[in-house]
Design a protein around this motif. Structure first.
Motif, PDB file in Angstrom:
ATOM      1  N   GLY A 198       5.939   5.012   6.972  1.00 63.43           N
ATOM      2  CA  GLY A 198       7.126   4.519   6.148  1.00 63.43           C
ATOM      3  C   GLY A 198       7.135   4.621   4.803  1.00 63.43           C
ATOM      4  N   VAL A 199       6.308   5.245   4.281  1.00 63.21           N
ATOM      5  CA  VAL A 199       6.131   5.666   2.730  1.00 63.21           C
ATOM      6  C   VAL A 199       6.865   6.903   2.723  1.00 63.21           C
ATOM      7  N   PRO A 200       7.820   7.129   1.865  1.00 56.22           N
ATOM      8  CA  PRO A 200       8.307   8.601   1.695  1.00 56.22           C
ATOM      9  C   PRO A 200       7.535   9.676   1.149  1.00 56.22           C
ATOM     10  N   ASP A 201       7.776  10.796   1.400  1.00 60.65           N
ATOM     11  CA  ASP A 201       6.997  11.952   1.087  1.00 60.65           C
ATOM     12  C   ASP A 201       7.228  12.116  -0.266  1.00 60.65           C
ATOM     13  N   ARG A 202       8.273  11.453  -0.875  1.00 57.16           N
ATOM     14  CA  ARG A 202       8.410  11.664  -2.764  1.00 57.16           C
ATOM     15  C   ARG A 202       7.062  11.300  -3.058  1.00 57.16           C
ATOM     16  N   PHE A 203       6.164  10.258  -2.624  1.00 49.91           N
ATOM     17  CA  PHE A 203       5.042   9.817  -3.076  1.00 49.91           C
ATOM     18  C   PHE A 203       4.032  10.685  -2.757  1.00 49.91           C
ATOM     19  N   SER A 204       3.042  10.924  -3.697  1.00 49.42           N
ATOM     20  CA  SER A 204       2.030  11.714  -3.459  1.00 49.42           C
ATOM     21  C   SER A 204       0.786  11.496  -4.361  1.00 49.42           C
ATOM     22  N   GLY A 205      -0.468  11.649  -3.960  1.00 41.91           N
ATOM     23  CA  GLY A 205      -1.738  11.064  -4.628  1.00 41.91           C
ATOM     24  C   GLY A 205      -2.518  12.492  -4.717  1.00 41.91           C
ATOM     25  N   SER A 206      -3.345  12.225  -5.742  1.00 41.64           N
ATOM     26  CA  SER A 206      -4.605  13.630  -6.021  1.00 41.64           C
ATOM     27  C   SER A 206      -5.350  12.910  -6.588  1.00 41.64           C
ATOM     28  N   LYS A 207      -6.821  13.600  -6.567  1.00 39.57           N
ATOM     29  CA  LYS A 207      -7.996  13.046  -7.146  1.00 39.57           C
ATOM     30  C   LYS A 207      -8.966  14.382  -7.594  1.00 39.57           C
ATOM     31  N   SER A 208      -9.503  13.973  -8.605  1.00 41.65           N
ATOM     32  CA  SER A 208     -10.288  15.236  -9.296  1.00 41.65           C
ATOM     33  C   SER A 208     -11.246  14.449 -10.175  1.00 41.65           C
ATOM     34  N   ASP A 209     -12.557  15.043  -9.909  1.00 47.71           N
ATOM     35  CA  ASP A 209     -13.621  14.416 -10.930  1.00 47.71           C
ATOM     36  C   ASP A 209     -13.581  12.679 -10.926  1.00 47.71           C
ATOM     37  N   THR A 210     -13.399  12.477 -12.181  1.00 46.11           N
ATOM     38  CA  THR A 210     -13.447  10.877 -12.411  1.00 46.11           C
ATOM     39  C   THR A 210     -11.874  10.302 -12.832  1.00 46.11           C
ATOM     40  N   SER A 211     -11.141  11.158 -12.092  1.00 45.85           N
ATOM     41  CA  SER A 211      -9.506  10.678 -12.267  1.00 45.85           C
ATOM     42  C   SER A 211      -8.800  10.839 -11.056  1.00 45.85           C
ATOM     43  N   ALA A 212      -7.606  10.210 -11.013  1.00 48.84           N
ATOM     44  CA  ALA A 212      -6.674  10.131  -9.801  1.00 48.84           C
ATOM     45  C   ALA A 212      -5.210  10.333 -10.413  1.00 48.84           C
ATOM     46  N   SER A 213      -4.125  10.641  -9.753  1.00 44.53           N
ATOM     47  CA  SER A 213      -2.804  10.564 -10.210  1.00 44.53           C
ATOM     48  C   SER A 213      -1.914  10.416  -8.962  1.00 44.53           C
ATOM     49  N   LEU A 260       1.022  -1.005   0.025  1.00 44.92           N
ATOM     50  CA  LEU A 260      -0.061  -0.119  -0.129  1.00 44.92           C
ATOM     51  C   LEU A 260       0.844   1.269   0.023  1.00 44.92           C
ATOM     52  N   LEU A 261       0.590   2.230  -0.944  1.00 49.35           N
ATOM     53  CA  LEU A 261       1.419   3.420  -1.185  1.00 49.35           C
ATOM     54  C   LEU A 261       0.838   4.620  -0.708  1.00 49.35           C
ATOM     55  N   ILE A 262      -0.551   4.778  -1.173  1.00 49.66           N
ATOM     56  CA  ILE A 262      -1.333   6.008  -0.942  1.00 49.66           C
ATOM     57  C   ILE A 262      -2.737   5.533  -0.806  1.00 49.66           C
ATOM     58  N   TYR A 263      -3.476   5.935   0.493  1.00 53.23           N
ATOM     59  CA  TYR A 263      -4.648   5.484   0.606  1.00 53.23           C
ATOM     60  C   TYR A 263      -5.680   6.858   1.051  1.00 53.23           C
ATOM     61  N   GLY A 264      -7.070   6.726   0.587  1.00 49.21           N
ATOM     62  CA  GLY A 264      -7.885   7.811   0.696  1.00 49.21           C
ATOM     63  C   GLY A 264      -7.237   8.958   0.058  1.00 49.21           C
ATOM     64  N   ASN A 265      -6.888   8.805  -1.439  1.00 50.73           N
ATOM     65  CA  ASN A 265      -6.433   9.678  -2.317  1.00 50.73           C
ATOM     66  C   ASN A 265      -5.194  10.282  -2.185  1.00 50.73           C
ATOM     67  N   THR A 266      -4.931  10.564  -0.754  1.00 47.02           N
ATOM     68  CA  THR A 266      -3.729  11.583  -0.723  1.00 47.02           C
ATOM     69  C   THR A 266      -2.740  10.859   0.420  1.00 47.02           C
ATOM     70  N   ASN A 267      -3.340  10.072   1.097  1.00 42.31           N
ATOM     71  CA  ASN A 267      -2.649   9.888   2.731  1.00 42.31           C
ATOM     72  C   ASN A 267      -1.525   8.609   2.506  1.00 42.31           C
ATOM     73  N   ARG A 268      -0.306   9.069   2.996  1.00 44.91           N
ATOM     74  CA  ARG A 268       0.912   7.768   2.910  1.00 44.91           C
ATOM     75  C   ARG A 268       0.668   7.206   4.029  1.00 44.91           C
ATOM     76  N   PRO A 269       0.746   5.699   4.106  1.00 46.02           N
ATOM     77  CA  PRO A 269       0.845   4.992   5.457  1.00 46.02           C
ATOM     78  C   PRO A 269       2.498   5.365   5.909  1.00 46.02           C
TER      79      PRO A 269
END
Lengths: 112, 121
Positions: A59-74, A48-57
């Protein structure tokens, strides 16, 4: 054909930033369901790398980030490192009649 | 640290039953906070959720596989199992077990490393 659409591959040089898109529809991401991301090295357990669109568990480095908009995510990965080379999957929930928990087809990240 | 480990035969003949077990360590399968799931990845394809079983024995399946799949749980052994009947070559896949949170956001927080099952005569 996966319910969520991801690019089959992305690449970047060490230190660069790459993004991986995940496109859904109004029955999953567009319905407001959260998107989660997993990192998978073949032969190992997906992580698991990102949960709830933007949250990092933890131990996961802050180099990893998530976003979500409308019908897509990144998923964005900054400061690429060789150890980031892996397959990445997005996941959400779908409330259509077809299925429930749904995944993207996966994106192979190559660090050049 | 929670760990999940799949076990079972790596080769199954067409029309027979595929049986896999997932053993959970580092946590109790009796926790009401999780659904215990199976997910597979067929060659060249993405991940496909198969279904989940709750510690009480209640189940939920992917409609595309309903009728072919049975999930069960053994709380005394801290494991859960998958049975898939009448398998064909199309069921050749890496099968993963994973822990799914029951509350939103529902994500799979721990996975096994997967087991390759080949359906072939």
């Amino acid at each position: 054909q996966s319910v969520l659409t991801q690019p089959p591959s992305v690449s970047g040089a060490p230190g660069q930033r790459v993004t991986i898109s995940c496109t859904g529809s109004r029955s999953n991401i567009g319905a407001g369901y959260d998107v989660h991301w997993y990192q998978h090295l073949p032969g190992t357990a997906p992580k698991l790398l990102i949960y709830g669109n933007t949250n990092r568990p933890s131990g996961v480095p802050d180099r990893f980030s998530g976003s979500k908009s409308d019908t897509s995510a990144s998923l964005a990965i900054a400061g690429l490192q060789a150890e980031d080379e892996a397959d990445y999957y997005c996941q959400s929930y779908d409330d259509s009649l077809s299925t429930f928990w749904v995944f993207g087809g996966g994106t192979k990240l190559t660090v050049l | 640290q929670v760990q999940l480990q799949e076990s079972g035969p790596g080769l199954v003949k067409p029309s027979q039953t595929l049986s896999l077990t997932c053993t959970v360590s580092g946590g109790s399968i009796r926790s009401g906070a999780y659904f215990w799931s199976w997910i597979r990845q067929r060659p060249g394809k993405g991940l496909e959720w198969i279904g989940y079983v709750y510690y009480s024995g209640s189940t939920h399946y992917n409609p595309s596989l309903k009728g072919l799949v049975t999930l069960s749980v053994d709380t005394s052994k801290n494991d859960f199992s998958l049975m898939m009947t009448s398998v064909t070559a199309a069921d050749t896949a890496v099968y993963y077990c994973a822990r799914l949170l029951t509350s939103a956001p529902n994500y799979f927080d721990y996975w096994g490393q997967g087991i390759l099952v080949t359906v072939s005569s």
